[in-house]
Each structure stands twice: as structure tokens, then as C-alpha cells.
Design a protein around this motif. Structure first.
Motif, mmCIF file in Angstrom:
data_model
loop_
_atom_site.group_PDB
_atom_site.id
_atom_site.type_symbol
_atom_site.label_atom_id
_atom_site.label_comp_id
_atom_site.label_asym_id
_atom_site.label_seq_id
_atom_site.Cartn_x
_atom_site.Cartn_y
_atom_site.Cartn_z
ATOM 1 N N ARG A 197 0.826 -1.220 0.000
ATOM 2 C CA ARG A 197 0.000 0.000 0.000
ATOM 3 C C ARG A 197 0.856 1.264 0.000
ATOM 4 N N LEU A 198 2.141 1.134 0.358
ATOM 5 C CA LEU A 198 3.050 2.276 0.342
ATOM 6 C C LEU A 198 3.606 2.561 -1.049
ATOM 7 N N LEU A 199 3.442 1.626 -1.960
ATOM 8 C CA LEU A 199 4.032 1.747 -3.285
ATOM 9 C C LEU A 199 3.022 2.284 -4.278
ATOM 10 N N GLN A 200 3.389 3.367 -4.946
ATOM 11 C CA GLN A 200 2.554 3.908 -6.002
ATOM 12 C C GLN A 200 3.199 3.548 -7.327
ATOM 13 N N PRO A 201 2.431 3.040 -8.282
ATOM 14 C CA PRO A 201 3.036 2.678 -9.563
ATOM 15 C C PRO A 201 3.504 3.921 -10.311
ATOM 16 N N SER A 202 4.719 3.871 -10.793
ATOM 17 C CA SER A 202 5.259 5.009 -11.533
ATOM 18 C C SER A 202 5.316 4.656 -13.015
ATOM 19 N N ASP A 203 5.532 5.654 -13.813
ATOM 20 C CA ASP A 203 5.633 5.469 -15.257
ATOM 21 C C ASP A 203 7.074 5.765 -15.657
ATOM 22 N N PRO A 204 7.922 4.738 -15.749
ATOM 23 C CA PRO A 204 9.342 4.980 -16.011
ATOM 24 C C PRO A 204 9.610 5.595 -17.379
ATOM 25 N N ILE A 205 8.781 5.299 -18.369
ATOM 26 C CA ILE A 205 8.995 5.885 -19.699
ATOM 27 C C ILE A 205 8.719 7.380 -19.660
ATOM 28 N N ALA A 206 7.594 7.766 -19.054
ATOM 29 C CA ALA A 206 7.285 9.196 -18.925
ATOM 30 C C ALA A 206 8.345 9.898 -18.080
ATOM 31 N N PHE A 207 8.777 9.243 -16.997
ATOM 32 C CA PHE A 207 9.803 9.832 -16.130
ATOM 33 C C PHE A 207 11.071 10.145 -16.931
ATOM 34 N N CYS A 208 11.554 9.167 -17.699
ATOM 35 C CA CYS A 208 12.785 9.382 -18.473
ATOM 36 C C CYS A 208 12.605 10.464 -19.534
ATOM 37 N N GLY A 209 11.446 10.488 -20.181
ATOM 38 C CA GLY A 209 11.192 11.515 -21.191
ATOM 39 C C GLY A 209 11.187 12.914 -20.598
ATOM 40 N N ILE A 210 10.521 13.072 -19.476
ATOM 41 C CA ILE A 210 10.472 14.382 -18.838
ATOM 42 C C ILE A 210 11.853 14.754 -18.298
ATOM 43 N N LEU A 211 12.563 13.785 -17.727
ATOM 44 C CA LEU A 211 13.907 14.065 -17.205
ATOM 45 C C LEU A 211 14.826 14.530 -18.333
ATOM 46 N N ARG A 212 14.776 13.879 -19.462
ATOM 47 C CA ARG A 212 15.613 14.298 -20.603
ATOM 48 C C ARG A 212 15.230 15.705 -21.066
ATOM 49 N N THR A 213 13.936 15.995 -21.087
ATOM 50 C CA THR A 213 13.495 17.344 -21.464
ATOM 51 C C THR A 213 14.015 18.377 -20.475
ATOM 52 N N LEU A 214 13.911 18.075 -19.184
ATOM 53 C CA LEU A 214 14.425 19.007 -18.175
ATOM 54 C C LEU A 214 15.922 19.244 -18.351
ATOM 55 N N LYS A 215 16.664 18.193 -18.617
ATOM 56 C CA LYS A 215 18.113 18.323 -18.778
ATOM 57 C C LYS A 215 18.481 19.094 -20.045
ATOM 58 N N SER A 216 17.704 18.926 -21.120
ATOM 59 C CA SER A 216 18.079 19.558 -22.384
ATOM 60 C C SER A 216 17.483 20.948 -22.578
ATOM 61 N N GLN A 217 16.282 21.175 -22.058
ATOM 62 C CA GLN A 217 15.611 22.442 -22.336
ATOM 63 C C GLN A 217 15.498 23.362 -21.131
ATOM 64 N N TYR A 218 15.777 22.852 -19.965
ATOM 65 C CA TYR A 218 15.708 23.665 -18.763
ATOM 66 C C TYR A 218 17.059 23.575 -18.093
ATOM 67 N N ARG A 219 17.608 24.670 -17.735
ATOM 68 C CA ARG A 219 18.946 24.654 -17.151
ATOM 69 C C ARG A 219 18.879 24.266 -15.676
ATOM 70 N N LEU A 220 19.197 23.002 -15.421
ATOM 71 C CA LEU A 220 19.329 22.586 -14.031
ATOM 72 C C LEU A 220 20.565 23.273 -13.482
ATOM 73 N N ARG A 221 20.526 23.675 -12.240
ATOM 74 C CA ARG A 221 21.688 24.373 -11.686
ATOM 75 C C ARG A 221 22.842 23.422 -11.410
ATOM 76 N N GLY A 222 22.582 22.113 -11.456
ATOM 77 C CA GLY A 222 23.613 21.101 -11.235
ATOM 78 C C GLY A 222 23.055 19.724 -11.522
ATOM 79 N N LYS A 223 23.719 18.686 -11.009
ATOM 80 C CA LYS A 223 23.350 17.305 -11.328
ATOM 81 C C LYS A 223 22.920 16.498 -10.114
ATOM 82 N N ARG A 224 22.543 17.143 -9.047
ATOM 83 C CA ARG A 224 22.154 16.404 -7.839
ATOM 84 C C ARG A 224 20.641 16.213 -7.791
#
Length: 192
Positions: free
Chosen positions: A22-49
Motif C-alpha cells: 500500500r506504500l508503493l505507487q506505480p510510476s511510469d518509467p517511460i514518462a519519467f525518463c522523457g520528462i527528465l531528458r526534457t528538463l536536462k536539455s531544455q531547462y537549465r538545471l543548476r547542477g546534477k544532484r
């Protein structure tokens, strides 16, 4: 594949300690990776942490590490942390996990909400500081990810505002909604 490893970890938990599912919520790893790549390429993260608040069996933290981030997962449940460490063993560039509350110890008081599953009370880690396990504080992370339970969204946002460093991003995955992204900006009045 990381997703298959995470599925096997969840299956082990279901067999050994079904109450934890009941503590586990199903995540969407494909959507996660797509959004993460977009954040890294189109939004300037201040670092990598990267820090995941409530990392469960560690899949998304592992995917963040695979995408080149220094990835830390913080999870309150010790069994889930052990499973994450077993499923995704630490390497030089791999994910790392710690058990404890993601509410930093310097936060005084507590946050409370009554939600779908009863009252939720968030308290700081007093017996163990999961951030200190990695020589970090909450202000050190550039991207914080969370998948909040119903009615806890405001708590995550308030905690982020209170604890994150300037320029950090909070990425909330909210079931049935578009992902939410917030940036911590410096207060115009430094006394607040």
C-alpha cells in the motif's frame, strides 16, 4: 533492464510483506525518463544532484542515475530501502539510498494532513539524518522528485519552499494530472 528488476523487487515485497504494497505507487518509467531528458536539455538545471522524496524500491532514483545525475533516494520504510539497495546496488555513478524522513532535521515542528489513508504526520528525522548519510543537506539538491499521495501536494510544496536551495526544482508527479514543476527562487525579503 531496470524496470524488470524493480518489478521483481515489488513481487518479493508482495510475497514477504504484503502490507507494504500500500506504500508503493506505480510510476511510469517511460514518462519519467522523457520528462527528465526534457528538463536536462531544455531547462537549465543548476547542477546534477537529484533526490527522490519517498523512493520506494528505487526505480526512478536508478533511472536518474542512469541519465547522468548524482541520484539519492530517501525512503521512510527500512524494508523498502533494503530492497532498493539490493535491487540497485551502489556503484560510483549508481543510485544511493537512505532510510529516514525526507523532512530535514533542522525543520522544527511537523507538517500534518488528514488524507485518504487517515492522518499523515511528517516529522524530521531525529534519530537519523538521511541527507547526512551522503554529506548533503536538502539545500544541495538541484532536482527533487516526488509522487505525492492525495491531498499531500501542498505539503510537498511547502517543505520544498522551506528547505530547498535557491534555483532548485521540485518535480511532482500527480496521478491523472500533468507533472508539476516548481522552482525555488530567492525571497525578495531575506528576513523571511
Amino acid at each position: 533492464m531496470l524496470v524488470d528488476r524493480a518489478r521483481r523487487a515489488v513481487a518479493r515485497i508482495e510475497r514477504q510483506q504484503p502490507q507494504l504494497t500500500r506504500l508503493l505507487q506505480p510510476s511510469d518509467p517511460i514518462a519519467f525518463c522523457g520528462i527528465l531528458r526534457t528538463l536536462k536539455s531544455q531547462y537549465r538545471l543548476r547542477g546534477k544532484r537529484f533526490c527522490e522524496w519517498g523512493s520506494g524500491v528505487g526505480l526512478l532514483t536508478a533511472l536518474a542515475a542512469l541519465n547522468g545525475l548524482e541520484a539519492i533516494g530517501i525512503e521512510a520504510d527500512a524494508t523498502l530501502v533494503k530492497e532498493a539497495q539490493k535491487t540497485f546496488p551502489p556503484t560510483d555513478r549508481g543510485p544511493r539510498f537512505a532510510q529516514g524522513s525526507f523532512v530535514p532535521p533542522q525543520v522544527t515542528g511537523h507538517f500534518q494532513v488528514v488524507g485518504t489513508y487517515g492522518a499523515t504526520i511528517w516529522k524530521p528525522s531525529t534519530e537519523r539524518d538521511p541527507y547526512a548519510a551522503f554529506n548533503r543537506s536538502c539545500t544541495d539538491f538541484d532536482l527533487i522528485y516526488a509522487y505525492p499521495w492525495p491531498r499531500e501536494i501542498g505539503l510537498y510544496e511547502a517543505l520544498f519552499e522551506r528547505c530547498a536551495g535557491n534555483g532548485a526544482l521540485l518535480w511532482l508527479f500527480i496521478q491523472g494530472e500533468a507533472p508539476r514543476l516548481l522552482e525555488k527562487i530567492a525571497s525578495p525579503n531575506p528576513t523571511k
